[in-house]
Write an enzyme that holds these catalytic residues in place. Structure first.
Site, PDB file in Angstrom:
ATOM      1  N   THR A  15      10.296   3.818  14.557  1.00 19.21           N
ATOM      2  CA  THR A  15      10.498   4.934  15.309  1.00 19.21           C
ATOM      3  C   THR A  15      10.212   4.684  16.963  1.00 19.21           C
ATOM      4  OG1 THR A  15       9.824   6.411  13.409  1.00 19.21           O
ATOM      5  CG2 THR A  15       9.671   7.421  15.674  1.00 19.21           C
ATOM      6  N   SER A  61      12.026   0.409   6.107  1.00 21.60           N
ATOM      7  CA  SER A  61      12.361   0.556   4.983  1.00 21.60           C
ATOM      8  C   SER A  61      13.198  -0.621   4.387  1.00 21.60           C
ATOM      9  CB  SER A  61      12.840   1.601   4.439  1.00 21.60           C
ATOM     10  OG  SER A  61      12.109   2.885   4.911  1.00 21.60           O
ATOM     11  N   THR A 167      -3.378   0.630   5.033  1.00 23.67           N
ATOM     12  CA  THR A 167      -2.496   1.297   3.954  1.00 23.67           C
ATOM     13  C   THR A 167      -1.994   2.471   5.068  1.00 23.67           C
ATOM     14  OG1 THR A 167      -2.246   2.367   1.989  1.00 23.67           O
ATOM     15  CG2 THR A 167      -4.554   2.569   2.812  1.00 23.67           C
ATOM     16  N   GLN A 279      -5.803   1.996  -8.562  1.00 24.75           N
ATOM     17  CA  GLN A 279      -5.216   2.618  -8.163  1.00 24.75           C
ATOM     18  C   GLN A 279      -6.045   3.676  -7.071  1.00 24.75           C
ATOM     19  OE1 GLN A 279      -3.406   5.133 -11.304  1.00 24.75           O
ATOM     20  NE2 GLN A 279      -2.562   3.237 -12.331  1.00 24.75           N
ATOM     21  N   CYS A 280      -7.362   3.614  -7.093  1.00 27.42           N
ATOM     22  CA  CYS A 280      -8.375   4.335  -6.260  1.00 27.42           C
ATOM     23  C   CYS A 280      -8.049   3.972  -4.872  1.00 27.42           C
ATOM     24  CB  CYS A 280      -9.534   4.131  -6.361  1.00 27.42           C
ATOM     25  SG  CYS A 280     -10.152   4.933  -8.159  1.00 27.42           S
TER      26      CYS A 280
HETATM   27  N1  ASP Z   1      10.988   5.252   9.090  1.00 24.16           N
HETATM   28  C1  ASP Z   1      10.235   4.681   9.963  1.00 24.16           C
HETATM   29  C2  ASP Z   1      10.007   3.234   9.885  1.00 24.16           C
HETATM   30  O1  ASP Z   1       9.237   2.849   9.132  1.00 24.16           O
HETATM   31  C3  ASP Z   1       9.115   5.302  10.328  1.00 24.16           C
HETATM   32  C4  ASP Z   1       8.095   4.665  11.569  1.00 24.16           C
HETATM   33  O2  ASP Z   1       8.684   4.109  12.359  1.00 24.16           O
HETATM   34  O3  ASP Z   1       6.920   4.945  11.687  1.00 24.16           O
HETATM   35  O4  ASP Z   1      10.774   2.279  10.164  1.00 24.16           O
END
Ligand code: ASP
Length: 343
Positions: A15, A61, A167, A279-280
């Site tokens: 982003t 992603s 995280t 998982q906590c």
């Molecule tokens: N979807 C974006 C990414 O992880 C979100 C971000 O940049 O924070 O590339």
């Protein structure tokens, strides 16, 4: 006179460097060269900044071990010339990426600071400027001529964290990250305040070694009440599977069903490494604390202790790539390599 720091800014995507596509209304990566135009303040920082961008910036992603290797190669090529590195990636998988890089860089003695933002840099209320400018200041911070930070960190919303402790906890708030089992290691207020006692220091002067061999034959298996044994069995029988992050309940507990234990035992006998991670959101696995984890301990599950799932994924892929003799694997996994677990 103290020397001006040389910082290398590596833009992988995310982003922080995105613009809105007005036809589809979706955010997409834009040419990194515009970043400096958008933050003229970068030119006023008391350090020299060089920039390198992925030719095709990615949404995080799409991040994977090939890109991890690419990041480490850029660091390797510039390690002698740069005093510190700031890596811009998307926040979605930043905890995984930065954890992986922390394992891949052995004997690191310079700062590697990951950051990004929740709002694009062009947005009026963007968090990108503060995150980027302070990350650069942290990467260039020195004490007695030496870098303050000698490890891989993640900076977001006024806090600096050990990367492999983080995280992502919020998809909307500027405070998007947490470090549930380890305190932040610096804070940005009127001054930059470093928690000296928490920082990694290097007593030996070993040379940086880049470990590029990553083995991705792993899965995360998250237990839930009522999960069928058929699903568990088919996951454990995946072709070439070598490692499993088993997300268990509480302090490392799971069903005492004999069939379930037998499936795990069979997988371990086949040479699959199974890591028990809770998982906590915070706290640690303590194998044998309850009856529901005693058998897991007996059959040889590895304790992830208080590691995050993100760091466990990175550490498992990294260690499986290092040709460690099977009999030593458990001991090494349960040892803190880069400050990722509390011993
Ligand atoms: N979807 C974006 C990414 O992880 C979100 C971000 O940049 O924070 O590339």
């Amino acid at each position: 006179m103290s020397k001006i720091s040389n910082i290398l800014l590596i833009y992988t995507g995310g982003t922080i460097g995105m613009v809105k596509d007005y036809e589809t209304n979706a955010l997409r990566a834009f040419d990194f060269s515009n970043l400096r135009d958008r933050i003229p303040e970068l030119n006023h920082l008391d350090c020299k900044i060089n920039t390198i961008s992925f030719e095709e910036p990615i949404d995080s992603s799409n991040m994977n071990p090939k890109y991890w290797v690419k990041i480490t190669e850029i660091i390797e090529e510039n390690y002698n010339d740069a005093d510190g590195f700031v890596i811009l990636t998307g926040s979605d998988t930043m905890a995984y990426t930065s954890s992986a890089i922390s394992f891949m860089l052995e004997n690191l003695s310079k700062p590697v600071i990951f950051t990004g933002s929740q709002l694009p840099i062009g947005d009026l209320r963007t968090d990108a400027k503060e995150n980027l400018i302070t990350a650069i200041q942290i990467a260039s911070a020195r004490k007695n001529g030496k870098p303050r930070i000698n490890e891989v960190c993640l900076y977001f919303e006024y806090k600096l964290y050990r990367a492999n402790r983080t995280t992502k906890v919020n998809s909307e708030h500027f405070e998007a990250f947490a470090s549930p089992n380890f305190p932040h290691i610096a804070e940005s207020g009127v001054h930059l305040k470093f928690e000296e006692h928490l920082l990694i220091t290097h007593k030996s002067r070993k040379k940086l070694t880049i470990r590029k061999n990553i083995n991705d034959n792993i899965v995360i298996l998250k237990l839930f009440p009522g999960m069928s044994l058929i699903s568990i069995e088919s996951i454990l029988n995946i072709d070439k599977l070598q490692g499993v992050i088993l997300e268990t309940y509480g302090s490392g507990n799971a069903t005492t069903s004999k069939k379930f234990i037998a499936l795990l035992k069979n997988a371990i006998n086949k040479g699959i490494q199974i890591i028990n991670v809770t998982q906590c959101n915070s706290g640690s696995v303590i194998l044998g604390q309850y009856e529901t984890s005693t058998e897991l301990k007996n059959i040889g599950l590895i304790s992830g202790k208080d590691i995050t799932t993100e760091a466990a994924v990175a550490k498992l892929m990294y260690l499986l790539g290092q040709n460690i003799p099977k009999m030593n694997f458990k001991k090494i996994f349960e040892t803190s390599l880069r400050g990722e677990i509390t011993e």
